[in-house]
Design a protein around this motif. Structure first.
Motif, PDB file in Angstrom:
ATOM      1  N   MET A 183       0.996   2.438  -5.919  1.00  0.00           N
ATOM      2  CA  MET A 183       1.873   1.952  -6.991  1.00  0.00           C
ATOM      3  C   MET A 183       2.902   0.970  -6.453  1.00  0.00           C
ATOM      4  SD  MET A 183       2.662   4.951  -9.786  1.00  0.00           S
ATOM      5  CE  MET A 183       3.066   6.309  -8.713  1.00  0.00           C
ATOM      6  N   LYS A 184       3.547   1.344  -5.346  1.00  0.00           N
ATOM      7  CA  LYS A 184       4.578   0.469  -4.770  1.00  0.00           C
ATOM      8  C   LYS A 184       3.983  -0.876  -4.362  1.00  0.00           C
ATOM      9  CE  LYS A 184       8.204   1.396  -2.785  1.00  0.00           C
ATOM     10  NZ  LYS A 184       9.522   0.759  -2.964  1.00  0.00           N
ATOM     11  N   LEU A 185       2.806  -0.839  -3.742  1.00  0.00           N
ATOM     12  CA  LEU A 185       2.159  -2.075  -3.324  1.00  0.00           C
ATOM     13  C   LEU A 185       1.883  -2.969  -4.524  1.00  0.00           C
ATOM     14  CD1 LEU A 185       0.896  -3.672  -0.964  1.00  0.00           C
ATOM     15  CD2 LEU A 185      -1.247  -2.484  -1.424  1.00  0.00           C
ATOM     16  N   TYR A 186       1.369  -2.383  -5.594  1.00  0.00           N
ATOM     17  CA  TYR A 186       1.064  -3.139  -6.814  1.00  0.00           C
ATOM     18  C   TYR A 186       2.341  -3.717  -7.426  1.00  0.00           C
ATOM     19  CZ  TYR A 186      -0.846  -4.087 -11.502  1.00  0.00           C
ATOM     20  OH  TYR A 186      -1.233  -4.685 -12.687  1.00  0.00           O
ATOM     21  N   LEU A 187       3.367  -2.889  -7.568  1.00  0.00           N
ATOM     22  CA  LEU A 187       4.597  -3.323  -8.234  1.00  0.00           C
ATOM     23  C   LEU A 187       5.373  -4.347  -7.412  1.00  0.00           C
ATOM     24  CD1 LEU A 187       5.776   0.147  -9.589  1.00  0.00           C
ATOM     25  CD2 LEU A 187       4.761  -1.712 -10.913  1.00  0.00           C
ATOM     26  N   ASP A 188       5.358  -4.207  -6.097  1.00  0.00           N
ATOM     27  CA  ASP A 188       6.090  -5.140  -5.246  1.00  0.00           C
ATOM     28  C   ASP A 188       5.465  -6.528  -5.246  1.00  0.00           C
ATOM     29  OD1 ASP A 188       7.985  -3.277  -4.586  1.00  0.00           O
ATOM     30  OD2 ASP A 188       7.069  -2.705  -2.683  1.00  0.00           O
ATOM     31  N   GLN A 189       4.205  -6.630  -5.624  1.00  0.00           N
ATOM     32  CA  GLN A 189       3.536  -7.933  -5.687  1.00  0.00           C
ATOM     33  C   GLN A 189       3.534  -8.511  -7.098  1.00  0.00           C
ATOM     34  OE1 GLN A 189      -0.334  -6.993  -4.069  1.00  0.00           O
ATOM     35  NE2 GLN A 189       0.393  -7.043  -1.957  1.00  0.00           N
ATOM     36  N   LEU A 190       4.237  -7.833  -8.005  1.00  0.00           N
ATOM     37  CA  LEU A 190       4.163  -8.182  -9.419  1.00  0.00           C
ATOM     38  C   LEU A 190       5.324  -9.042  -9.898  1.00  0.00           C
ATOM     39  CD1 LEU A 190       2.296  -7.229 -11.896  1.00  0.00           C
ATOM     40  CD2 LEU A 190       4.156  -5.670 -12.431  1.00  0.00           C
ATOM     41  N   VAL A 191       6.231  -9.371  -9.012  1.00  0.00           N
ATOM     42  CA  VAL A 191       7.507  -9.973  -9.429  1.00  0.00           C
ATOM     43  C   VAL A 191       7.327 -11.204 -10.308  1.00  0.00           C
ATOM     44  CG1 VAL A 191       9.578 -11.116  -8.581  1.00  0.00           C
ATOM     45  CG2 VAL A 191       8.789  -9.038  -7.483  1.00  0.00           C
ATOM     46  N   GLU A 198      -0.764  -0.980 -19.548  1.00  0.00           N
ATOM     47  CA  GLU A 198      -2.191  -0.661 -19.668  1.00  0.00           C
ATOM     48  C   GLU A 198      -2.967  -1.144 -18.441  1.00  0.00           C
ATOM     49  OE1 GLU A 198      -0.491  -2.527 -21.752  1.00  0.00           O
ATOM     50  OE2 GLU A 198      -0.341  -1.426 -23.668  1.00  0.00           O
ATOM     51  N   ASP A 199      -2.682  -2.362 -17.992  1.00  0.00           N
ATOM     52  CA  ASP A 199      -3.354  -2.893 -16.795  1.00  0.00           C
ATOM     53  C   ASP A 199      -3.006  -2.049 -15.570  1.00  0.00           C
ATOM     54  OD1 ASP A 199      -4.346  -4.884 -18.394  1.00  0.00           O
ATOM     55  OD2 ASP A 199      -2.912  -6.403 -17.725  1.00  0.00           O
ATOM     56  N   PHE A 200      -1.737  -1.662 -15.486  1.00  0.00           N
ATOM     57  CA  PHE A 200      -1.276  -0.862 -14.358  1.00  0.00           C
ATOM     58  C   PHE A 200      -2.016   0.481 -14.323  1.00  0.00           C
ATOM     59  CE2 PHE A 200       2.144   1.991 -12.564  1.00  0.00           C
ATOM     60  CZ  PHE A 200       2.017   1.537 -11.261  1.00  0.00           C
ATOM     61  N   ALA A 201      -2.084   1.148 -15.479  1.00  0.00           N
ATOM     62  CA  ALA A 201      -2.757   2.445 -15.557  1.00  0.00           C
ATOM     63  C   ALA A 201      -4.242   2.309 -15.204  1.00  0.00           C
ATOM     64  CB  ALA A 201      -2.600   3.030 -16.964  1.00  0.00           C
ATOM     65  N   HIS A 202      -4.858   1.214 -15.652  1.00  0.00           N
ATOM     66  CA  HIS A 202      -6.273   0.974 -15.343  1.00  0.00           C
ATOM     67  C   HIS A 202      -6.480   0.798 -13.841  1.00  0.00           C
ATOM     68  CE1 HIS A 202     -10.391  -0.387 -15.852  1.00  0.00           C
ATOM     69  NE2 HIS A 202     -10.100  -1.463 -15.123  1.00  0.00           N
ATOM     70  N   GLN A 203      -5.591   0.045 -13.204  1.00  0.00           N
ATOM     71  CA  GLN A 203      -5.703  -0.188 -11.762  1.00  0.00           C
ATOM     72  C   GLN A 203      -5.520   1.109 -10.972  1.00  0.00           C
ATOM     73  OE1 GLN A 203      -6.332  -2.887  -9.819  1.00  0.00           O
ATOM     74  NE2 GLN A 203      -6.771  -4.153 -11.608  1.00  0.00           N
ATOM     75  N   MET A 204      -4.607   1.985 -11.442  1.00  0.00           N
ATOM     76  CA  MET A 204      -4.310   3.236 -10.728  1.00  0.00           C
ATOM     77  C   MET A 204      -5.250   4.365 -11.125  1.00  0.00           C
ATOM     78  SD  MET A 204      -1.802   2.417  -8.739  1.00  0.00           S
ATOM     79  CE  MET A 204      -2.267   0.686  -8.702  1.00  0.00           C
ATOM     80  N   ASP A 205      -5.992   4.177 -12.226  1.00  0.00           N
ATOM     81  CA  ASP A 205      -6.954   5.170 -12.704  1.00  0.00           C
ATOM     82  C   ASP A 205      -6.285   6.486 -13.113  1.00  0.00           C
ATOM     83  OD1 ASP A 205      -9.545   5.830 -13.425  1.00  0.00           O
ATOM     84  OD2 ASP A 205     -10.007   6.771 -11.497  1.00  0.00           O
TER      85      ASP A 205
END
Length: 284
Positions: A183-191, A198-205
């Motif tokens: 989650m942190k890796l995904y969010l830190d690259q999202l700036v 919905e996309d976030f939940a799909h990526q994290m399953d």
């Protein structure tokens, strides 16, 4: 020069090294030192103009960065970032004094922390980086008259410390909670993008509700709060350190509507972006 700080009013003593700096450096280290604290020691900076890197070598103490508070012991590292409220308090008694090394970073230190995703990480347990801090003290002993070589060595030392702390945080997150690491890796690259749950939940399953609960358990904030805090911190940096128009900064942070961004920035900081930029220039 090095000198002993024995001011009883400060409730501490220890070696401090004050260093000259080159005016063309955007980041420099004006002072490094070691604090040996009495049980009554407490230091408060209401809105700090420096970033402090610290490493605990003995005893126990407490740090607070804005509203986030942590208790620290031997082997723990901490980062008190610029432009925030700092509180440092000793908790040990005089037979086991809270003792820590510290580096003060002046100038544009926040982009350096942001590069290594440490802008919102004030506390790193069991960091084990005493040798890296001691490198700086060794460099001070061999400084040249104008201090330039020493500054280069200290900035490199600070960068090595920050990089090592980044690795430690990443490894700890992956070990204690693999999903938090992802989650942190995904969010830190999202700036620079718009956040879509919905996309976030799909990526994290996992469902967004589950993800939000896990995230809040580990960080104390919701996913939306974390994303927004990061965007606002980067907005502050861009307003202070660049001449980009507010509209371009909004787009860079994933906001298509500059007015919405301006209103949001004012709501979170108390100032419109243009006024914040003007105020920052007057201070510096």
């Amino acid at each position: 020069m090095a000198y002993r700080d024995g001011n009883r009013a400060l409730h501490k003593h220890g070696d401090i090294h004050a260093l000259p700096h080159s005016p063309d450096l955007s980041v420099y280290v004006p002072m490094i030192g070691m604090n040996i604290c009495a049980p009554t020691y407490k230091n408060i900076r209401k809105k700090s103009d420096i970033t402090v890197l610290g490493y605990v070598v003995n005893g126990h103490g407490e740090i607070r960065v804005n509203s986030e508070k942590h208790r620290l012991g031997r082997g723990d590292a901490f980062i008190l970032r610029k432009d925030s409220r700092h509180e440092v308090t000793a908790l040990s008694d005089s037979s086991d004094p809270w003792t820590y090394y510290w580096y003060n970073l002046h100038g544009n230190s926040l982009p350096l922390l942001e590069t290594f995703h440490l802008l919102h990480t004030p506390y790193i347990p069991n960091a084990g980086i005493e040798a890296l801090f001691l490198k700086g003290f060794a460099a001070v002993k061999h400084k040249t008259e104008d201090g330039t070589d020493t500054q280069t060595a200290l900035i490199l030392s600070c960068t090595e410390i920050i990089f090592t702390l980044h690795k430690a945080v990443k490894q700890a997150a992956e070990y204690t909670s693999p999903i938090m690491g992802r989650m942190k890796l995904y969010l830190d690259q999202l700036v620079g993008e718009t956040f879509h749950s919905e996309d976030f939940a799909h990526q994290m399953d996992l469902s967004f509700k589950q993800l939000n609960r896990i995230f809040k358990q580990h960080t104390g904030s919701t996913i939306y709060q974390y994303v927004l805090a990061r965007k606002m911190d980067i907005a502050r940096m861009m307003l202070q350190d660049t001449e980009l128009p507010v509209g371009e900064i909004a787009i860079h942070l994933g906001y298509d509507d500059p007015q919405y961004f301006s209103n949001l920035f004012k709501q979170k900081t108390g100032m419109a972006p243009t006024l914040f930029r003007q105020h920052a220039k007057e201070i510096h």
